[in-house]
Scaffold this motif. Sequence first.
Motif, PDB file in Angstrom:
ATOM      1  N   LEU A 114       2.315  24.098 -31.009  1.00  0.00           N
ATOM      2  CA  LEU A 114       1.119  24.684 -30.418  1.00  0.00           C
ATOM      3  C   LEU A 114       0.672  23.821 -29.247  1.00  0.00           C
ATOM      4  O   LEU A 114       0.355  22.639 -29.421  1.00  0.00           O
ATOM      5  N   SER A 115       0.679  24.382 -28.059  1.00  0.00           N
ATOM      6  CA  SER A 115       0.251  23.664 -26.865  1.00  0.00           C
ATOM      7  C   SER A 115      -0.902  24.390 -26.200  1.00  0.00           C
ATOM      8  O   SER A 115      -0.772  25.556 -25.801  1.00  0.00           O
ATOM      9  N   LEU A 116      -2.030  23.676 -26.093  1.00  0.00           N
ATOM     10  CA  LEU A 116      -3.215  24.197 -25.426  1.00  0.00           C
ATOM     11  C   LEU A 116      -3.708  23.185 -24.396  1.00  0.00           C
ATOM     12  O   LEU A 116      -4.897  23.120 -24.099  1.00  0.00           O
ATOM     13  N   ALA A 117      -2.800  22.407 -23.863  1.00  0.00           N
ATOM     14  CA  ALA A 117      -3.151  21.391 -22.877  1.00  0.00           C
ATOM     15  C   ALA A 117      -3.703  22.032 -21.603  1.00  0.00           C
ATOM     16  O   ALA A 117      -3.400  23.179 -21.283  1.00  0.00           O
ATOM     17  N   HIS A 118      -4.544  21.265 -20.900  1.00  0.00           N
ATOM     18  CA  HIS A 118      -5.099  21.717 -19.624  1.00  0.00           C
ATOM     19  C   HIS A 118      -5.867  23.036 -19.786  1.00  0.00           C
ATOM     20  O   HIS A 118      -5.583  24.035 -19.120  1.00  0.00           O
ATOM     21  N   ASN A 119      -6.827  23.040 -20.710  1.00  0.00           N
ATOM     22  CA  ASN A 119      -7.731  24.168 -20.863  1.00  0.00           C
ATOM     23  C   ASN A 119      -9.168  23.652 -20.851  1.00  0.00           C
ATOM     24  O   ASN A 119      -9.429  22.581 -20.293  1.00  0.00           O
ATOM     25  N   ARG A 120     -10.090  24.386 -21.466  1.00  0.00           N
ATOM     26  CA  ARG A 120     -11.505  24.005 -21.455  1.00  0.00           C
ATOM     27  C   ARG A 120     -12.079  23.920 -22.869  1.00  0.00           C
ATOM     28  O   ARG A 120     -13.269  24.164 -23.084  1.00  0.00           O
ATOM     29  N   LEU A 121     -11.245  23.560 -23.826  1.00  0.00           N
ATOM     30  CA  LEU A 121     -11.693  23.472 -25.214  1.00  0.00           C
ATOM     31  C   LEU A 121     -12.633  22.287 -25.398  1.00  0.00           C
ATOM     32  O   LEU A 121     -12.326  21.172 -24.986  1.00  0.00           O
ATOM     33  N   SER A 122     -13.755  22.521 -26.034  1.00  0.00           N
ATOM     34  CA  SER A 122     -14.668  21.429 -26.392  1.00  0.00           C
ATOM     35  C   SER A 122     -14.810  21.304 -27.903  1.00  0.00           C
ATOM     36  O   SER A 122     -15.294  20.287 -28.396  1.00  0.00           O
ATOM     37  N   THR A 123     -14.371  22.320 -28.639  1.00  0.00           N
ATOM     38  CA  THR A 123     -14.388  22.284 -30.109  1.00  0.00           C
ATOM     39  C   THR A 123     -13.143  22.957 -30.648  1.00  0.00           C
ATOM     40  O   THR A 123     -12.462  23.708 -29.942  1.00  0.00           O
ATOM     41  N   LEU A 124     -12.856  22.692 -31.911  1.00  0.00           N
ATOM     42  CA  LEU A 124     -11.758  23.333 -32.615  1.00  0.00           C
ATOM     43  C   LEU A 124     -12.275  23.856 -33.951  1.00  0.00           C
ATOM     44  O   LEU A 124     -13.328  23.417 -34.425  1.00  0.00           O
ATOM     45  N   PRO A 125     -11.553  24.780 -34.579  1.00  0.00           N
ATOM     46  CA  PRO A 125     -11.969  25.236 -35.917  1.00  0.00           C
ATOM     47  C   PRO A 125     -12.034  24.068 -36.895  1.00  0.00           C
ATOM     48  O   PRO A 125     -11.311  23.072 -36.735  1.00  0.00           O
ATOM     49  N   PRO A 126     -12.878  24.149 -37.924  1.00  0.00           N
ATOM     50  CA  PRO A 126     -13.005  23.057 -38.903  1.00  0.00           C
ATOM     51  C   PRO A 126     -11.720  22.839 -39.683  1.00  0.00           C
ATOM     52  O   PRO A 126     -10.885  23.744 -39.799  1.00  0.00           O
ATOM     53  N   PRO A 127     -11.527  21.641 -40.216  1.00  0.00           N
ATOM     54  CA  PRO A 127     -10.274  21.306 -40.919  1.00  0.00           C
ATOM     55  C   PRO A 127      -9.902  22.277 -42.026  1.00  0.00           C
ATOM     56  O   PRO A 127      -8.720  22.545 -42.237  1.00  0.00           O
ATOM     57  N   SER A 128     -10.891  22.797 -42.740  1.00  0.00           N
ATOM     58  CA  SER A 128     -10.601  23.665 -43.877  1.00  0.00           C
ATOM     59  C   SER A 128      -9.960  24.986 -43.468  1.00  0.00           C
ATOM     60  O   SER A 128      -9.371  25.682 -44.299  1.00  0.00           O
ATOM     61  N   VAL A 129     -10.056  25.344 -42.201  1.00  0.00           N
ATOM     62  CA  VAL A 129      -9.531  26.624 -41.721  1.00  0.00           C
ATOM     63  C   VAL A 129      -8.032  26.549 -41.426  1.00  0.00           C
ATOM     64  O   VAL A 129      -7.314  27.535 -41.550  1.00  0.00           O
ATOM     65  N   TRP A 130      -7.548  25.368 -41.086  1.00  0.00           N
ATOM     66  CA  TRP A 130      -6.160  25.228 -40.655  1.00  0.00           C
ATOM     67  C   TRP A 130      -5.195  25.479 -41.818  1.00  0.00           C
ATOM     68  O   TRP A 130      -5.287  24.852 -42.862  1.00  0.00           O
TER      69      TRP A 130
END
Length: 268
Positions: A114-130
């Motif tokens: 999974l590569s999402l480099a060079h975007n505008r993410l400031s948050t990610l889903p919580p650990p329990s969701v993965w």
Amino acid sequence: ENPLLRIEEEPGQPWTCRQLEVLNLNGCGLSRLPKGISDACALKSLLAAANDLSSLPRAWACPMTKLVVSRNRLKALPEGIDVWEGTLTELDASRNIIAFLPNEVVRLPRLLRLSLAHNRLSTLPPPSVWLCSQLRMLNLSYNQLDLGGSSAPRKTSFSASLFNRSTQSSNDSGSQGQYLSVDDSGSVGKGFPTVFAESLRRLDLSHNALGSLPRSMGRMRAMKELDVGHNWALTSLPDEIGAMESLEELSVDGLELRGLPDHLNPRK
């Protein structure tokens, strides 16, 4: 280059190439993908990098294993991506303007890269969701991720944690998902997804705004390469990093560290 601004198609005309498995549209200058692509029910690999795409069609029923849409102008990943939960192993959406990562993406159980480099993410889903327990490579470099709790002055206006803890109901793309946000005390990011503790080998968190790293990262027993360099607020590493028994390469380029954990300090 092949300057196709769009793929011409007759209105309502279905695709008849139902045996198509690989579609390579890299560098074609496309501004959109054809609506009829959803008729490609045997498609396994869609390569649409280096175009001018601002949106993608809704995911459709097909055995998609590889989706590469890097170097476009995407603000969101395709809706309904969980329809590929049994097949998708590689997703590259780097170099876009994506600010929201839907829960459905990190719930893909067969995802390896999974590569999402060079975007505008400031948050990610919580650990329990993965739920991507087979993930081997995760590239989140060059975003705006912040674990919170940093005492250094912020260089951005973002106030969020890497793995949020309260709900956020709306986003620019209109997708729904549960996110967590920083609290007033800055007590955030206490956990790191451990579902891929036995599989994740390469993690790139460089060039973000991380002020701390979660101690649970020490559980990443398969990790071979970890890059946390060029995070302006990161001045220390948790001792638990020394528990990464498979770690071969640790990059801290550009950090002003006050010291290293005992396990990593050759003088100890």
